[in-house]
Design an enzyme around this catalytic site. Sequence first.
Site, PDB file in Angstrom:
ATOM      1  N   THR A 181      11.983  -3.697  22.591  1.00 34.87           N
ATOM      2  CA  THR A 181      11.791  -3.192  21.213  1.00 34.87           C
ATOM      3  C   THR A 181      10.290  -3.155  20.926  1.00 34.87           C
ATOM      4  OG1 THR A 181      12.180  -5.424  20.324  1.00 34.87           O
ATOM      5  CG2 THR A 181      14.037  -3.895  20.307  1.00 34.87           C
ATOM      6  N   LYS A 197      13.594  -9.232  27.395  1.00 33.50           N
ATOM      7  CA  LYS A 197      12.808  -8.625  26.324  1.00 33.50           C
ATOM      8  C   LYS A 197      12.558  -9.657  25.228  1.00 33.50           C
ATOM      9  CE  LYS A 197      14.018  -7.055  22.794  1.00 33.50           C
ATOM     10  NZ  LYS A 197      14.143  -7.530  21.365  1.00 33.50           N
ATOM     11  N   THR A 239      16.160 -16.600  21.505  1.00 27.78           N
ATOM     12  CA  THR A 239      16.022 -15.479  20.583  1.00 27.78           C
ATOM     13  C   THR A 239      15.543 -14.213  21.251  1.00 27.78           C
ATOM     14  OG1 THR A 239      14.569 -17.172  19.700  1.00 27.78           O
ATOM     15  CG2 THR A 239      15.690 -15.765  18.167  1.00 27.78           C
ATOM     16  N   GLU A 241       4.730 -10.697  19.743  1.00 20.92           N
ATOM     17  CA  GLU A 241       4.222  -9.672  18.836  1.00 20.92           C
ATOM     18  C   GLU A 241       2.791  -9.976  18.399  1.00 20.92           C
ATOM     19  OE1 GLU A 241       8.328  -7.902  16.953  1.00 20.92           O
ATOM     20  OE2 GLU A 241       7.309  -9.501  15.885  1.00 20.92           O
ATOM     21  N   ASN A 281       5.187  -6.549  11.839  1.00 20.40           N
ATOM     22  CA  ASN A 281       6.386  -6.973  11.124  1.00 20.40           C
ATOM     23  C   ASN A 281       6.450  -6.529   9.679  1.00 20.40           C
ATOM     24  OD1 ASN A 281       8.159  -8.417  12.985  1.00 20.40           O
ATOM     25  ND2 ASN A 281       6.266  -9.539  13.389  1.00 20.40           N
ATOM     26  N   THR A 314      13.256  -1.292   8.141  1.00 22.95           N
ATOM     27  CA  THR A 314      14.672  -1.683   8.014  1.00 22.95           C
ATOM     28  C   THR A 314      15.540  -0.483   8.312  1.00 22.95           C
ATOM     29  OG1 THR A 314      14.360  -1.226   5.679  1.00 22.95           O
ATOM     30  CG2 THR A 314      14.464  -3.512   6.359  1.00 22.95           C
TER      31      THR A 314
END
Lengths: 407, 407
Positions: free
Chosen positions: B158, B184, B195, B280, B402, B407
């Site tokens: 992602t 990932k 997670t 990230e 983020n 969404t």
Amino acid sequence: MPTSKRRHVLREVRGGIGAPCGFEAAGVRCGLKRKGPDLALLYSLSPAHSAGVFTRNVFKAAPVLITRDRVGRERVRAVVVNSGSANACTGTQGHRNALRTVEVAAEALGVPPRSVLVASTGVIGAQLPMRKIVSGIRRAAAALGPGGSEEAGKAILTTDTRPKSLAVEFSLDGRPVRVAGMAKGSGMIAPSMATMLAFLTTDAHVPSGLLQSCLARAVERSFHRITVDGDTSTNDMVLLLANGEAEAGKVTTRHGLARFQAALDRVCTHLAREIVRDGEGASRLIEIRVGGAKSQGDALQIARTIAGSPLVKTAIAGGDPNWGRVLAAAGRAGVEFEPELVELWLGQVRVVREGAVCRHDERAARRAVGGPEVVIALGLNAGECEATVWTCDLTAEYVRINAEYHT
Amino acid sequence: MPTSKRRHVLREVRGGIGAPCGFEAAGVRCGLKRKGPDLALLYSLSPAHSAGVFTRNVFKAAPVLITRDRVGRERVRAVVVNSGSANACTGTQGHRNALRTVEVAAEALGVPPRSVLVASTGVIGAQLPMRKIVSGIRRAAAALGPGGSEEAGKAILTTDTRPKSLAVEFSLDGRPVRVAGMAKGSGMIAPSMATMLAFLTTDAHVPSGLLQSCLARAVERSFHRITVDGDTSTNDMVLLLANGEAEAGKVTTRHGLARFQAALDRVCTHLAREIVRDGEGASRLIEIRVGGAKSQGDALQIARTIAGSPLVKTAIAGGDPNWGRVLAAAGRAGVEFEPELVELWLGQVRVVREGAVCRHDERAARRAVGGPEVVIALGLNAGECEATVWTCDLTAEYVRINAEYHT
């Protein structure tokens, strides 16, 4: 949260921390921070009862250890606070420096050394520059006055962008009693001690034991319900001084105590919310309400987990109604609940029903998270208990502040 | 961490997830993400034993519930994975879509539907666009081959910036056995289930029960020891398929199992570290070692608290040797220890001794936190236990990613 019933007996007054009778304050610059005042002195004309709540961090700064030892035992005449340096992890020299700070203040004010409390905030690990501190204390003592509250409020700040204070008045037997406070944040703010400094004064006459339980109750409802970044500092403290200078006399009846508690709650809740609103880099205040829980502990744990989620906080920073991250945070809080019963509201918009996304107005949901105050409400439909916590969004500015704040 | 003893019996081989005998993979684009492949298919030529570890989040995505129900019970022939959409909090329609995904894959491959597992990652709350999924699965089935591992590794990503995979080989009775994996990240990464998604293959012949305990052990030492942001997702899973196609035969002797475990540990640890390195917005990998603890649980809890501290992570982002924040985080971990006994090292530089700052070369300390890999070591001097966890720094880029991830 203050109820309307409480509100009508309370009124806000001017004067900040020095508003209650018999308190004076001063703030001066002694050169610990890059700019602005950095040393505050708070003085009570008569010996005050005291109460305190302190950090639970294993590493407790020297001033925390000294002040904790005195609160509730000694009648307090003064509190000396410096910003810019935390005097934490500074070993025996740090301890000696904190004691010397107290002695110098006692000498300058002509009061016993054990009647002086001390607090510090700032970078961990640096020794206090005692020459600057001594000179600052003497100038602060000379500057003390009823009008010094504003400078004192500035002198306790670190990365805060503005001072935070409130003074309120209620009447007891027809005579005024005042409660006031000032606080600083604005990083290292987390539940389990609000990771910050707050100083509260009142001219009510309340003995130390009772004072301590009133303070504990107020802190539980306010400073313990906020989080900026989940980090708990080595220096947190909330101090409350009660000098009994109000004409109303002792606060001992149930009625009087309820009024006093309401005033204290009001000041603490206001300061707590202001700390979050002024959280490092914050652009929005976020109120998280969890209801329908089996116990208040469950509700609180879920609310705190949501409030602590970087993914929720960055989404709100982006004005993004990313309810999936709210549910994901709730689901990892360590509390068992039925996901199929959950509903979630962003402001007035219900976005989740029975555990799954429901039809809703996406533009309205986006507006609900785009303003300066955002309310997120999660319903578990499992019981009658609820809890509210406050946090702020997580912005690139938070990272910038904390990547550049020098050791 | 792999020891040198283990290392000499293991060698890295090419071929990624398809390197073990009898596995094929494919990755295709079906239009779920803005660009790049987003649907992966993993296929075993013969029925494979399986093991899995799943998210502990109360909200479990539909594919998690379906796959968890099958792992260890059914002989597995294939795993279908989509990125771009998590199929979490999607209610009964989401469940039907996940089942349909499995059926379409089974049909395309000519295998029983119950032999197909499914995983999803991406935005929570959106329904899968089934037309795209169906078309993607059919194309992926047609594209299966030993060379498809690279595209499969890309298709599960992602916000990751690069694929993560490793294949290793060891010998058993003079014959080669292989273990491989792909994973990932890269947000919502936290301990208590890593997670993330990781898929592991081996041509070893290991029965499901034993396979599950080997996987649990490997995950405990790797994926459970990393954190990017403390958030645990609704979709995490680690799957391991063992098809027994290697000539070496059953792995049942203690010696053979130890070699297999070492190979599995190696692959999992590599993938876990790569996930954190590619966290990230991450610019540095941070290894946190806590030693001298009374129990491993204590050491782990302190290490995780340091790894989860935004203030530590932002300091490292800024290349700032802010050891005070490390101590402050350790002190709020909920573990009792003597602050006066603590020492702290940044790389090779000891900055704290007996709980207080000690004389050290500040430029060397700065260099120690300025590179791509930072090691922070805390010694409690209270016992013999230790633990290591990995995290990454917290940068403004994390917030940007983020706040903008839609969404």
